[in-house]
Design a protein around this motif. Structure first.
Motif, PDB file in Angstrom:
ATOM      1  N   ASP A 114     -33.423 -27.275   2.356  1.00 45.97           N
ATOM      2  CA  ASP A 114     -32.923 -26.221   3.223  1.00 45.97           C
ATOM      3  C   ASP A 114     -33.926 -25.060   3.213  1.00 45.97           C
ATOM      4  O   ASP A 114     -34.130 -24.408   2.191  1.00 45.97           O
ATOM      5  N   THR A 115     -34.540 -24.803   4.356  1.00 45.09           N
ATOM      6  CA  THR A 115     -35.544 -23.739   4.461  1.00 45.09           C
ATOM      7  C   THR A 115     -34.990 -22.394   4.018  1.00 45.09           C
ATOM      8  O   THR A 115     -35.673 -21.613   3.344  1.00 45.09           O
ATOM      9  N   LEU A 116     -33.755 -22.117   4.381  1.00 42.68           N
ATOM     10  CA  LEU A 116     -33.155 -20.827   4.051  1.00 42.68           C
ATOM     11  C   LEU A 116     -32.907 -20.691   2.550  1.00 42.68           C
ATOM     12  O   LEU A 116     -33.051 -19.600   1.988  1.00 42.68           O
ATOM     13  N   ARG A 117     -32.528 -21.763   1.894  1.00 41.64           N
ATOM     14  CA  ARG A 117     -32.313 -21.711   0.449  1.00 41.64           C
ATOM     15  C   ARG A 117     -33.637 -21.456  -0.282  1.00 41.64           C
ATOM     16  O   ARG A 117     -33.685 -20.713  -1.260  1.00 41.64           O
ATOM     17  N   VAL A 118     -34.712 -22.080   0.202  1.00 50.08           N
ATOM     18  CA  VAL A 118     -36.037 -21.836  -0.385  1.00 50.08           C
ATOM     19  C   VAL A 118     -36.432 -20.376  -0.185  1.00 50.08           C
ATOM     20  O   VAL A 118     -36.969 -19.723  -1.090  1.00 50.08           O
ATOM     21  N   LEU A 119     -36.174 -19.831   1.007  1.00 45.94           N
ATOM     22  CA  LEU A 119     -36.472 -18.435   1.304  1.00 45.94           C
ATOM     23  C   LEU A 119     -35.713 -17.515   0.348  1.00 45.94           C
ATOM     24  O   LEU A 119     -36.263 -16.542  -0.180  1.00 45.94           O
ATOM     25  N   GLU A 120     -34.473 -17.853   0.096  1.00 49.12           N
ATOM     26  CA  GLU A 120     -33.623 -17.035  -0.772  1.00 49.12           C
ATOM     27  C   GLU A 120     -34.126 -17.010  -2.210  1.00 49.12           C
ATOM     28  O   GLU A 120     -33.940 -16.030  -2.929  1.00 49.12           O
ATOM     29  N   GLN A 121     -34.773 -18.076  -2.630  1.00 45.55           N
ATOM     30  CA  GLN A 121     -35.260 -18.158  -4.003  1.00 45.55           C
ATOM     31  C   GLN A 121     -36.408 -17.194  -4.276  1.00 45.55           C
ATOM     32  O   GLN A 121     -36.626 -16.794  -5.418  1.00 45.55           O
ATOM     33  N   HIS A 122     -37.138 -16.799  -3.247  1.00 44.52           N
ATOM     34  CA  HIS A 122     -38.356 -16.023  -3.456  1.00 44.52           C
ATOM     35  C   HIS A 122     -38.295 -14.592  -2.921  1.00 44.52           C
ATOM     36  O   HIS A 122     -39.178 -13.791  -3.241  1.00 44.52           O
ATOM     37  N   VAL A 123     -37.299 -14.259  -2.111  1.00 46.30           N
ATOM     38  CA  VAL A 123     -37.260 -12.951  -1.448  1.00 46.30           C
ATOM     39  C   VAL A 123     -36.143 -12.094  -2.029  1.00 46.30           C
ATOM     40  O   VAL A 123     -35.024 -12.577  -2.247  1.00 46.30           O
ATOM     41  N   ASP A 124     -36.436 -10.841  -2.291  1.00 41.56           N
ATOM     42  CA  ASP A 124     -35.459  -9.884  -2.801  1.00 41.56           C
ATOM     43  C   ASP A 124     -34.773  -9.217  -1.606  1.00 41.56           C
ATOM     44  O   ASP A 124     -35.225  -8.192  -1.094  1.00 41.56           O
ATOM     45  N   PHE A 125     -33.677  -9.792  -1.163  1.00 44.90           N
ATOM     46  CA  PHE A 125     -32.976  -9.262   0.006  1.00 44.90           C
ATOM     47  C   PHE A 125     -32.249  -7.960  -0.308  1.00 44.90           C
ATOM     48  O   PHE A 125     -32.025  -7.148   0.591  1.00 44.90           O
ATOM     49  N   THR A 126     -31.883  -7.757  -1.562  1.00 44.61           N
ATOM     50  CA  THR A 126     -31.251  -6.498  -1.936  1.00 44.61           C
ATOM     51  C   THR A 126     -32.206  -5.334  -1.705  1.00 44.61           C
ATOM     52  O   THR A 126     -31.815  -4.273  -1.206  1.00 44.61           O
ATOM     53  N   ALA A 127     -33.472  -5.530  -2.058  1.00 48.52           N
ATOM     54  CA  ALA A 127     -34.480  -4.485  -1.849  1.00 48.52           C
ATOM     55  C   ALA A 127     -34.723  -4.240  -0.358  1.00 48.52           C
ATOM     56  O   ALA A 127     -34.896  -3.093   0.069  1.00 48.52           O
ATOM     57  N   ALA A 139     -42.275  -9.471  10.430  1.00 53.46           N
ATOM     58  CA  ALA A 139     -41.765  -9.478   9.064  1.00 53.46           C
ATOM     59  C   ALA A 139     -41.280 -10.876   8.679  1.00 53.46           C
ATOM     60  O   ALA A 139     -41.522 -11.351   7.560  1.00 53.46           O
ATOM     61  N   THR A 140     -40.623 -11.553   9.608  1.00 55.65           N
ATOM     62  CA  THR A 140     -40.136 -12.909   9.352  1.00 55.65           C
ATOM     63  C   THR A 140     -41.296 -13.875   9.167  1.00 55.65           C
ATOM     64  O   THR A 140     -41.264 -14.754   8.293  1.00 55.65           O
ATOM     65  N   ASP A 141     -42.333 -13.724   9.976  1.00 61.23           N
ATOM     66  CA  ASP A 141     -43.516 -14.575   9.825  1.00 61.23           C
ATOM     67  C   ASP A 141     -44.160 -14.355   8.456  1.00 61.23           C
ATOM     68  O   ASP A 141     -44.581 -15.314   7.799  1.00 61.23           O
ATOM     69  N   ASN A 142     -44.224 -13.109   8.004  1.00 60.70           N
ATOM     70  CA  ASN A 142     -44.770 -12.823   6.678  1.00 60.70           C
ATOM     71  C   ASN A 142     -43.914 -13.434   5.574  1.00 60.70           C
ATOM     72  O   ASN A 142     -44.434 -13.964   4.585  1.00 60.70           O
ATOM     73  N   LEU A 143     -42.588 -13.369   5.737  1.00 59.11           N
ATOM     74  CA  LEU A 143     -41.699 -13.988   4.750  1.00 59.11           C
ATOM     75  C   LEU A 143     -41.921 -15.493   4.678  1.00 59.11           C
ATOM     76  O   LEU A 143     -41.941 -16.085   3.592  1.00 59.11           O
ATOM     77  N   GLN A 144     -42.085 -16.102   5.823  1.00 61.26           N
ATOM     78  CA  GLN A 144     -42.310 -17.542   5.875  1.00 61.26           C
ATOM     79  C   GLN A 144     -43.637 -17.903   5.197  1.00 61.26           C
ATOM     80  O   GLN A 144     -43.715 -18.883   4.438  1.00 61.26           O
ATOM     81  N   ARG A 145     -44.677 -17.117   5.432  1.00 56.41           N
ATOM     82  CA  ARG A 145     -45.973 -17.361   4.797  1.00 56.41           C
ATOM     83  C   ARG A 145     -45.889 -17.142   3.286  1.00 56.41           C
ATOM     84  O   ARG A 145     -46.458 -17.905   2.499  1.00 56.41           O
TER      85      ARG A 145
END
Length: 342
Positions: A21-34, A324-330
């Motif tokens: 799941d792409t979104l689960r992988v994204l969640e593992q590395h990004v601090d969404f609270t910040a 910003a989304t493209d940077n998150l993906q990279r």
């Protein structure tokens, strides 16, 4: 044969994780609270003096808008997918027994909150601050380029072009058409073809290819007008790469005087063709300069070459979230691939 299970929901989530799941992988590395804290600081949450249902948490809305940009969805499509799609629901934090979801009006209201507060750039800046946390500094020099982001082609009556060019609305338009007419979008020609919309000027670092600075303008503004606005003083290298559209002797001399090393391709003309030395110069810097095209190709895959919005303010918000989304993906790719930040 269809079988029933009390653990069907957990089994489906486990299967999603197994498939990747792409979104689960994204969640593992990004601090969404910040990210949410940065958005709240730039555009504070509205108070509840008037009562009514409290707004959705900012972090939840940040996640919604990032999904929207990642999959290039309209507000209406986003609402439908949140109702229908399990991976979206769990990423946003919607439990299966939850009744309210962020609908199209909620998403639109959140975007308007950011625009009214002048916080369109808040998510882009917050995302880029996370790279510093993980050590992904801007290195290897910087690549500057621009791309036209199109809006739907406008049909304007004879004589209406002059009115629209003054940011005014032709008097003969019906109210429904007035609401859909983008009088701020402008036309520009590229390689002999006409385009209407806005322009995204961007600076990407040569080493990691993160987008470090952007500038959004109307399409008619020439690329060179925003060259200095997107220069990143934080890059560890003083090299700047750009194509022949950015040739300007006076500016290059001024920037060289400030210590920048300019690698801008030369352009010839029918009356004054390029010399052999200039041809060698262009060939020598073609490969490193072309890396910026990979960045814009990534944006295009996310739908970053077209706009559904109306007006420069909405285009600015949209393109800040898109980059910003493209940077998150990279960033997620680099972390998953084990590419360290040096």
């Amino acid at each position: 044969m269809i079988t029933h299970s009390l653990f069907a929901e957990q089994e489906r989530e486990a299967k999603l994780n197994e498939l990747g799941d792409t979104l689960r992988v994204l969640e593992q590395h990004v601090d969404f609270t910040a990210l949410a804290a940065a958005v709240d600081a730039a555009a504070p949450r509205p108070g509840r003096e008037r009562g009514g249902r409290p707004p959705f948490p900012t972090e939840q809305m940040v996640r919604v808008l990032l999904i929207q940009q990642l999959f290039d969805l309209s507000d209406e499509q986003m609402e439908f997918q949140l109702l229908d799609r399990l991976s979206f629901q769990r990423f946003v934090g919607l439990l299966r027994h939850s009744s309210p979801i962020p609908d199209r009006t909620t998403i639109w209201t959140f975007k308007e909150r950011l625009i009214q507060a002048g916080a369109s750039e808040s998510i882009f800046d917050a995302v880029n601050r996370q790279w510093s946390k993980y050590g992904y500094m801007a290195r290897g020099g910087q690549m500057i380029d621009a791309s036209i982001v199109q809006t739907p082609k406008e049909s304007i009556s004879k004589g209406g072009e002059a009115i629209v060019s003054e940011n005014a609305m032709p008097a003969d338009l019906q109210p429904a058409k007035r609401r859909q007419k983008d009088i701020e979008a402008r036309s520009a020609k590229k390689q002999g073809k006409s385009y209407s919309g806005y322009k995204l000027s961007a600076n990407a670092d040569k080493h990691h290819k993160f987008i470090r600075k952007i500038k959004v303008s109307t399409a008619s503004e020439h690329d060179t007008q925003h060259f200095e606005a997107v220069i990143d003083p934080g890059n560890t290298s003083r090299e700047i790469y750009a194509d022949k559209g950015y040739v300007a002797g006076e500016r290059e001399a001024r920037l060289k005087g400030r210590g920048w090393r300019m690698y801008i391709q030369r352009k010839g003309s029918k009356d004054k063709p390029l010399s052999e030395a200039q041809e060698r110069h262009n060939k020598r810097i073609a490969k490193p300069r072309a890396r910026v095209e990979h960045v814009f190709a990534g944006l295009a895959q996310l739908g970053g070459k077209v706009l559904r919005t109306i007006g420069l303010a909405h285009a600015t918000l949209h393109l800040n979230w898109k980059t910003a989304t493209d940077n998150l993906q990279r960033f997620t790719y680099l972390k998953e691939a084990g590419i360290v930040a040096f």
